[in-house]
Motif scaffolding. Structure first.
Motif, PDB file in Angstrom:
ATOM      1  N   LEU A  47      60.767  28.040 -33.420  1.00 29.29           N
ATOM      2  CA  LEU A  47      59.839  28.314 -34.595  1.00 29.29           C
ATOM      3  C   LEU A  47      59.593  27.124 -35.189  1.00 29.29           C
ATOM      4  O   LEU A  47      58.394  27.019 -35.884  1.00 29.29           O
ATOM      5  CB  LEU A  47      60.297  29.359 -35.288  1.00 29.29           C
ATOM      6  CG  LEU A  47      59.608  29.902 -36.563  1.00 29.29           C
ATOM      7  CD1 LEU A  47      58.106  30.333 -36.344  1.00 29.29           C
ATOM      8  CD2 LEU A  47      60.152  30.707 -37.590  1.00 29.29           C
ATOM      9  N   VAL A  48      60.781  26.433 -35.522  1.00 28.32           N
ATOM     10  CA  VAL A  48      60.316  25.099 -36.536  1.00 28.32           C
ATOM     11  C   VAL A  48      59.333  24.280 -35.963  1.00 28.32           C
ATOM     12  O   VAL A  48      58.554  23.551 -36.500  1.00 28.32           O
ATOM     13  CB  VAL A  48      61.619  24.546 -36.842  1.00 28.32           C
ATOM     14  CG1 VAL A  48      61.314  23.362 -37.843  1.00 28.32           C
ATOM     15  CG2 VAL A  48      62.369  25.504 -37.741  1.00 28.32           C
ATOM     16  N   GLN A  49      59.499  24.057 -34.702  1.00 23.89           N
ATOM     17  CA  GLN A  49      58.682  23.099 -33.932  1.00 23.89           C
ATOM     18  C   GLN A  49      57.062  23.353 -34.072  1.00 23.89           C
ATOM     19  O   GLN A  49      56.194  22.743 -34.536  1.00 23.89           O
ATOM     20  CB  GLN A  49      59.133  22.713 -32.614  1.00 23.89           C
ATOM     21  CG  GLN A  49      58.228  21.898 -32.006  1.00 23.89           C
ATOM     22  CD  GLN A  49      58.644  21.409 -30.288  1.00 23.89           C
ATOM     23  OE1 GLN A  49      59.797  20.837 -30.483  1.00 23.89           O
ATOM     24  NE2 GLN A  49      57.711  22.111 -29.450  1.00 23.89           N
ATOM     25  N   TYR A  50      57.059  24.560 -33.679  1.00 25.04           N
ATOM     26  CA  TYR A  50      55.384  25.141 -33.467  1.00 25.04           C
ATOM     27  C   TYR A  50      54.833  25.234 -34.882  1.00 25.04           C
ATOM     28  O   TYR A  50      53.713  25.129 -35.085  1.00 25.04           O
ATOM     29  CB  TYR A  50      55.406  26.530 -32.821  1.00 25.04           C
ATOM     30  CG  TYR A  50      55.368  26.345 -31.410  1.00 25.04           C
ATOM     31  CD1 TYR A  50      54.150  25.997 -30.674  1.00 25.04           C
ATOM     32  CD2 TYR A  50      56.592  26.203 -30.559  1.00 25.04           C
ATOM     33  CE1 TYR A  50      54.213  25.573 -29.448  1.00 25.04           C
ATOM     34  CE2 TYR A  50      56.701  25.780 -29.373  1.00 25.04           C
ATOM     35  CZ  TYR A  50      55.454  25.524 -28.747  1.00 25.04           C
ATOM     36  OH  TYR A  50      55.358  25.319 -27.171  1.00 25.04           O
ATOM     37  N   ALA A  51      55.774  25.687 -35.870  1.00 26.10           N
ATOM     38  CA  ALA A  51      55.080  25.919 -37.250  1.00 26.10           C
ATOM     39  C   ALA A  51      54.819  24.504 -37.880  1.00 26.10           C
ATOM     40  O   ALA A  51      53.715  24.435 -38.747  1.00 26.10           O
ATOM     41  CB  ALA A  51      56.418  26.566 -38.179  1.00 26.10           C
TER      42      ALA A  51
END
Length: 225
Positions: A47-51
């Motif tokens: 999630l953090v990477q794609y966000a």
């Protein structure tokens, strides 16, 4: 003569671009390893990477009043995004179970599967010389899996290999998209799909990770873009 020089120059640039891309993918792998070492939940890593990627590419798109986001290829964008996040999730799981080098090599086996995916999906014929290259590549995969260790299909290896296969599908979809879409459009829908698909799972895996996980995850998102 000029056309030959131009063709060679284009090929060289393409090779450099591919190698640079895999370099940044390796850096993403290092960031993932650091996140996992801090006890991060795998879904939060995703999630953090794609966000991060979505925020960056949205900021870039805003400079042109988001006109680059118009598309008639939503289905293909979804295929690219879904297979991309699935491959990345498998890659992250592989990193959590086997050495980073092994996981990265198996993930980077995607080019070996691209001709096969192209044959099945697009019905494109494959040159016989390419089959020889694929065969040599598969022999290399066997060496990575190390059958002499007595356990050829370890779970971590399977996830790494799955990442490479699924990533090949994502790359073929990407190749189709590049014929009509610019890189801003492609990256926006890719990161948007990844963010939407991972968010519900992250909310079911609270609390949020530590500060260091956020830092490493943000860096991974920057390297991804």
């Amino acid at each position: 003569m000029k056309s030959d020089i131009s063709e060679k120059s284009g090929t060289l640039k393409g090779i450099i671009a591919v190698l640079t891309g895999f370099l940044f993918l390796s850096l993403v792998g290092v960031m993932i390893k650091l996140e996992l070492s801090e006890g991060a939940n795998i879904i939060w890593v995703v999630l953090v990477q794609y966000a991060t990627g979505l925020i960056i590419i949205s900021a870039v798109a805003s400079k042109n009043n988001f006109r680059d986001l118009r598309t008639s290829k939503l289905k293909l964008h979804f295929i690219r995004g879904f297979t991309g996040i699935l491959a990345f999730t498998c890659y992250t799981i592989a990193i959590s179970k086997i050495p980073l080098v092994n996981a990265a090599l198996l993930n980077n086996s995607a080019p070996l599967f691209i001709p096969i995916v192209t044959l099945i999906w697009l019905k494109n014929k494959i040159d016989e010389k390419i089959w020889w290259g694929i065969s040599v590549g598969f022999i290399g995969i066997v060496f990575i899996l190390d059958p002499s260790a007595g356990d050829l299909l370890k779970k971590g290896d399977l996830y790494g290999l799955a990442a490479g296969i699924i990533l090949a599908v994502s790359y073929v979809a990407l190749g189709q998209l590049t014929k009509t879409e610019n890189f801003i459009t492609i990256l926006f829908y890719y990161t948007l799909t990844g963010f939407i698909l991972s968010l519900p799972f992250a909310l079911f895996n609270l609390p949020a990770p530590s500060l260091f996980v956020w830092i490493y995850g943000i860096l991974a998102g920057i390297f991804l873009i």
